[in-house]
Design an enzyme around this catalytic site. Sequence first.
Site, PDB file in Angstrom:
ATOM      1  N   SER A 113       0.798  -1.223   0.000  1.00  0.00           N
ATOM      2  CA  SER A 113       0.000   0.000   0.000  1.00  0.00           C
ATOM      3  C   SER A 113       0.833   1.277   0.000  1.00  0.00           C
ATOM      4  O   SER A 113       1.611   1.501  -0.915  1.00  0.00           O
ATOM      5  CB  SER A 113      -0.954  -0.051   1.190  1.00  0.00           C
ATOM      6  OG  SER A 113      -1.842   1.010   1.145  1.00  0.00           O
ATOM      7  N   HIS A 114       0.707   2.057   1.038  1.00  0.00           N
ATOM      8  CA  HIS A 114       1.373   3.363   1.103  1.00  0.00           C
ATOM      9  C   HIS A 114       2.760   3.279   1.715  1.00  0.00           C
ATOM     10  O   HIS A 114       3.420   4.294   1.875  1.00  0.00           O
ATOM     11  CB  HIS A 114       0.502   4.293   1.947  1.00  0.00           C
ATOM     12  CG  HIS A 114       0.127   3.641   3.249  1.00  0.00           C
ATOM     13  ND1 HIS A 114      -0.814   2.633   3.305  1.00  0.00           N
ATOM     14  CD2 HIS A 114       0.599   3.793   4.482  1.00  0.00           C
ATOM     15  CE1 HIS A 114      -0.913   2.215   4.553  1.00  0.00           C
ATOM     16  NE2 HIS A 114      -0.071   2.885   5.287  1.00  0.00           N
ATOM     17  N   ASP A 278      -2.461   6.549  -3.419  1.00  0.00           N
ATOM     18  CA  ASP A 278      -1.294   5.940  -2.764  1.00  0.00           C
ATOM     19  C   ASP A 278      -0.626   4.860  -3.623  1.00  0.00           C
ATOM     20  O   ASP A 278      -0.963   4.678  -4.795  1.00  0.00           O
ATOM     21  CB  ASP A 278      -1.688   5.369  -1.399  1.00  0.00           C
ATOM     22  CG  ASP A 278      -2.514   4.106  -1.516  1.00  0.00           C
ATOM     23  OD1 ASP A 278      -3.231   3.975  -2.513  1.00  0.00           O
ATOM     24  OD2 ASP A 278      -2.423   3.245  -0.623  1.00  0.00           O
ATOM     25  N   ASP A 280      -0.814   1.643  -3.998  1.00  0.00           N
ATOM     26  CA  ASP A 280      -1.608   0.628  -4.707  1.00  0.00           C
ATOM     27  C   ASP A 280      -2.953   1.161  -5.190  1.00  0.00           C
ATOM     28  O   ASP A 280      -3.796   0.392  -5.664  1.00  0.00           O
ATOM     29  CB  ASP A 280      -1.803  -0.611  -3.828  1.00  0.00           C
ATOM     30  CG  ASP A 280      -2.593  -0.314  -2.579  1.00  0.00           C
ATOM     31  OD1 ASP A 280      -2.515   0.822  -2.088  1.00  0.00           O
ATOM     32  OD2 ASP A 280      -3.289  -1.214  -2.080  1.00  0.00           O
ATOM     33  N   ASP A 282      -5.599   2.603  -3.646  1.00  0.00           N
ATOM     34  CA  ASP A 282      -6.882   2.512  -2.940  1.00  0.00           C
ATOM     35  C   ASP A 282      -7.151   3.710  -2.034  1.00  0.00           C
ATOM     36  O   ASP A 282      -8.283   3.913  -1.601  1.00  0.00           O
ATOM     37  CB  ASP A 282      -7.026   1.184  -2.180  1.00  0.00           C
ATOM     38  CG  ASP A 282      -5.939   0.950  -1.174  1.00  0.00           C
ATOM     39  OD1 ASP A 282      -5.015   1.776  -1.084  1.00  0.00           O
ATOM     40  OD2 ASP A 282      -5.998  -0.089  -0.476  1.00  0.00           O
ATOM     41  N   ARG A 283      -6.128   4.511  -1.748  1.00  0.00           N
ATOM     42  CA  ARG A 283      -6.355   5.688  -0.903  1.00  0.00           C
ATOM     43  C   ARG A 283      -6.530   6.947  -1.746  1.00  0.00           C
ATOM     44  O   ARG A 283      -6.091   6.977  -2.895  1.00  0.00           O
ATOM     45  CB  ARG A 283      -5.162   5.924   0.023  1.00  0.00           C
ATOM     46  CG  ARG A 283      -4.995   4.849   1.050  1.00  0.00           C
ATOM     47  CD  ARG A 283      -3.905   5.214   2.042  1.00  0.00           C
ATOM     48  NE  ARG A 283      -3.919   4.222   3.113  1.00  0.00           N
ATOM     49  CZ  ARG A 283      -3.387   4.394   4.304  1.00  0.00           C
ATOM     50  NH1 ARG A 283      -2.760   5.504   4.584  1.00  0.00           N
ATOM     51  NH2 ARG A 283      -3.465   3.445   5.215  1.00  0.00           N
ATOM     52  N   LYS A 377     -11.276  -0.272  -0.946  1.00  0.00           N
ATOM     53  CA  LYS A 377     -11.402   1.165  -1.060  1.00  0.00           C
ATOM     54  C   LYS A 377     -10.799   1.565  -2.397  1.00  0.00           C
ATOM     55  O   LYS A 377     -10.012   0.817  -2.968  1.00  0.00           O
ATOM     56  CB  LYS A 377     -10.742   1.886   0.105  1.00  0.00           C
ATOM     57  CG  LYS A 377      -9.290   1.544   0.366  1.00  0.00           C
ATOM     58  CD  LYS A 377      -8.841   2.253   1.632  1.00  0.00           C
ATOM     59  CE  LYS A 377      -7.422   1.885   1.996  1.00  0.00           C
ATOM     60  NZ  LYS A 377      -7.354   0.945   3.111  1.00  0.00           N
TER      61      LYS A 377
END
Length: 544
Positions: A113-114, A278, A280, A282-283, A377
């Site tokens: 992710s982030h 982010d 990946d 999703d944010r 998300k």
Amino acid sequence: MNIKTINTTPFKDQRPGTSGLRKKVKVFQQEHYLENFVQSIFNALEGYKGQTLVVGGDGRFYNREALQIIVKMAAANGFGKVIIGRGALLSTPAASCIIRKYKTFGGIILSASHNPGGPDADFGIKYNAANGGPAAENITEAIYKLSLNINEYHILETTDIDLNTLGEQKVADMSVEVIDPVTDYADLMEQLFDFRAMKELLTSGSFKMSFDAMNAITGPYATEILEKRLGTAAGTVTRGKPLEDFGGAHPDPNLAHAKELVALMSGDDAPDFGAASDGDGDRNMILGRDFYVTPSDSLAILAANATLVPAYSKGLAGVARSMPTSQAVDRVAESLNIDCYETPTGWKFFGNLLDAGKITLCGEESFGTGSDHVREKDGLWAVLFWLNILAVRKQPVAEIVTDHWSKFGRDVYTRHDYEGVSTVGANTLMQELRKSTDELTGKSFNDYTIRHCDDFSYTDSVDNSTSSHQGLRLLFTNGARIVYRLSGTGTEGATLRVYIEQPEKDPAKLEADPQESLSDLIKLSKSIAQIEKHTGRKQADVIT
Ligand code: G1P
Ligand code: ZN
């Protein structure tokens, strides 16, 4: 066909956290480490023989190598087909979209992710089920238990798969289809939103926007959707090429890590709308000119304006937020007369509610918003949702938010993170708080009286499963809250997150700086939990 069964011994640290297994790249590169975890995933599943698995990742360092291993193991374990994004790429929401669209058995997403990427940074892997969402806790726990007893895994001995050519190829008996990672997702977005109205706004010449892809996966998605399909000016998408180390940056769309965008968005010549996503995809972070929209407010505003968007024009079934997310959306739900669910942190808890049709929108304070269109998300989706609202309401972002506050009140909100503190200290802090919940209930600190104090426990209304120890909550009589929890996504030491919130209705105070309005509560959050004593820190490292 050359299937090898390799003897192995268990690693003791493969329990998935808030969002899959995240470790340093070096940990994943240990012999058998990734293989053990992937085999444990397969061992925890039933009925996948001959079925299809989706695999892709955010493009970070080790993404391609890991994907090669997973495809060879999928073939050896009897999957019928694997669908992969070209270049081993798939954003997290796109993976969810593809799992659902092609009705596959499930998917494996490679992402931390982030978290930063690169040889000395982080890697991650998680399993998503047929609904497109992160595996539920009973599955992640089963994977972990199996990983503790694993003694062999299966892998096909073969040359590497061509990840760059679209189309189908055979790997032993299994077929591998390389697809364009963007098209299915972009098509879905076009079905949900009013692209015609948005295009009109974006090409009118009077509206400017900037999207920061943070050298991560959303670059190609944003370029296709914003620049190609919606006609925004070339260069609207910045840092648009996914890099293995995200250019050395921290791909987390917030005020601390998207500094260039934040700077660009201030001043008279600033664009009307700014957004970032982010590692990946999703944010999301949403900015207006000189204006930052908190994720909690964003969720509430999307809910309040949902009927302006074609996909949600008939209204919402219900909404959900994670427990530490502000209560702003609760009031919108109340006024719409729909249910509002409070779940533990982590997207996996929304899955059942979405599948059962109990909710349409959901979100977290950690820059995550989404809907029933996928089961993750979705960063770009949130950006497009905002653009759709802006195209219909034709008002600046700041005005939409302040209008919302005058109607519903504002939940003044901040999150204080104490990062990389000692695990022992952080655990002791949480244990001591847990022990004093009874004692704290009813206690007063100047103007603040604790109405209720507990360690949050959640029972899923669909399958009745219970998840406990999800964060310490101090609920005050005036509606304020302080929440403490430890991060479940870090790879070094512990991170204490403290969430502080105070509802405000006084028009004179609505636009004050949250750090100032909340200063008493911030002080209280430090003294009640004895943060300095347990962590050695006087101040939080990251304040959002
Ligand atoms: C963090 C966020 C959480 C989010 C998760 C994955 O988890 O707080 O809301 O679902 O990342 O993006 P944490 O590190 O707090 O466990
Ligand atoms: Zn992410």
